[in-house]
Design an enzyme around this catalytic site. Structure first.
Site, PDB file in Angstrom:
ATOM      1  CB  THR A  96      -0.884   0.031   1.265  1.00 16.39           C
ATOM      2  OG1 THR A  96      -1.650  -1.173   1.312  1.00 16.39           O
ATOM      3  CG2 THR A  96      -1.827   1.220   1.229  1.00 16.39           C
ATOM      4  CE  LYS A 171      -5.145  -0.959   1.741  1.00 15.91           C
ATOM      5  NZ  LYS A 171      -5.410  -2.216   2.348  1.00 15.91           N
ATOM      6  CE  LYS A 246       1.596   2.153   4.151  1.00 15.72           C
ATOM      7  NZ  LYS A 246       2.174   0.922   3.669  1.00 15.72           N
TER       8      LYS A 246
END
Ligand code: NAD
Length: 300
Positions: A96, A171, A246
């Site tokens: 990611t 995402k 994050k």
């Protein structure tokens, strides 16, 4: 068709994902900076490589599962992966990372004569072990089709979201929805407490009414209504708060870069950054409910 795969980054996610590729009949050359992780992967049938570049040099496909964009770009460039690989190798980054970094990785791979895909995942360590991950992919249709059998060996679903960076975009958009909805559900339970309304009563109404969402019905932030939710096991993750922080930091970067206001998304990023840096460091992201309760008689 069996492929030779270089797998770089054999951590909590990459280790089990590489093992699932071996299980599906692929030859996997693995590398991680941590020797113990390389040994653990070897026990699952992964062939340890002496370096990431050495693995890439022999591979049809290079998969990376690394902490952040800086790691991916460094390995592609100075780490020598793009230079070491045979022309036309397919690079699939499952980490990611920032959308801008993902696009830079695609560009670098293309300039070096390779194919590329960004393919971050949802489903966590449990999904990585069970080969039930969902992949969100960005890149060309041919690249997506070529990666299909490998993604299928590591996951249950793969969605082609669009061109370079679209997987990373999907995402962070999804996780921004999740963070905002988790905070909303948590605030509703805290309000219910102050009004003398039972958790179960609120759950019974909201779970079948318009407040219904994953944060409520699967990952319910208070113990009781959903027996499998992390709240019932002292908030052990689950989806750890630092990982949510994050992903929200990546979303906040993208919001600022695009001049998008998203006041709730930015506030969620701020709340999760504080929580993850403190009491939430080892907890599921649903434990943020504790920070939303009044403390010592004053509002949180
Ligand atoms: P992790 O820290 O367990 O694994 C990352 C691995 O990369 C480490 O073992 C590290 O040693 C290795 N690494 C770093 N630099 C390297 C280099 N130059 N060469 C070789 N290896 C190197 O992290 P993780 O939990 O496996 O997460 C990996 C990625 O997946 C992250 O981008 C994370 O955001 C994403 N992700 C994680 C989860 C989760 O639940 N853990 C869920 C979805 C997505």
């Amino acid at each position: 068709m069996s492929r030779t795969v270089a797998f770089v980054g054999l951590g909590r996610m990459g280790g089990p994902m590489a093992a699932n590729l071996v299980r599906a009949g692929h030859r996997v050359l693995g590398f991680d900076l941590v020797p113990e992780l390389l040994a653990t992967a070897a026990a699952t049938g992964v062939e340890p490589a002496v370096s990431a570049a050495a693995a890439a040099a022999e591979a049809d496909v290079v998969i990376t599962m690394l902490p952040a964009g800086a790691h991916v770009l460094a390995l592609y460039g100075e780490g020598g992966l793009l230079a070491a690989a045979r022309p036309g190798t397919l690079f699939v980054d499952c980490s990611t990372i920032d959308v801008a970094d993902a696009r830079a990785a695609h560009e670098a791979a293309g300039a070096a004569g390779h194919h590329s895909l960004d393919a971050p995942v949802s489903g966590g360590v449990v999904g990585a072990r069970a080969a039930s991950l969902t992949f969100m992919a960005g890149g060309g249709a041919e690249e997506f089709a070529a990666a299909g059998p490998l993604l299928g060996a590591m996951g249950r679903k793969a969605v082609h979201c669009g061109t370079a960076g679209a997987g990373q975009a999907a995402k962070i958009c999804n996780n921004m929805i999740l963070a905002v909805s988790m905070i909303g559900v948590s605030e509703a339970f805290v309000l219910a407490e102050s009004l003398g309304l039972d958790h179960q009563a609120l759950y019974d109404v909201a779970s079948t009414a318009s407040g219904q969402c994953w944060a409520l019905t699967v990952n319910c932030p208070v113990p009781g209504p959903v027996p499998d939710s992390p709240a019932n096991r002292d908030y052990l993750p689950g989806f750890a708060a630092p990982l949510m922080a994050k992903d929200l930091a990546l979303a906040a970067n993208a919001l600022r870069a695009g001049g998008v206001a998203a006041p709730l998304g930015l506030k969620a990023a701020e709340l999760y950054a504080d929580f993850a840096a403190g009491e939430g460091a080892g907890l599921d992201f649903s434990a943020i409910v504790h920070t939303l309760r009044p403390r010592n008689g004053t509002p949180a």
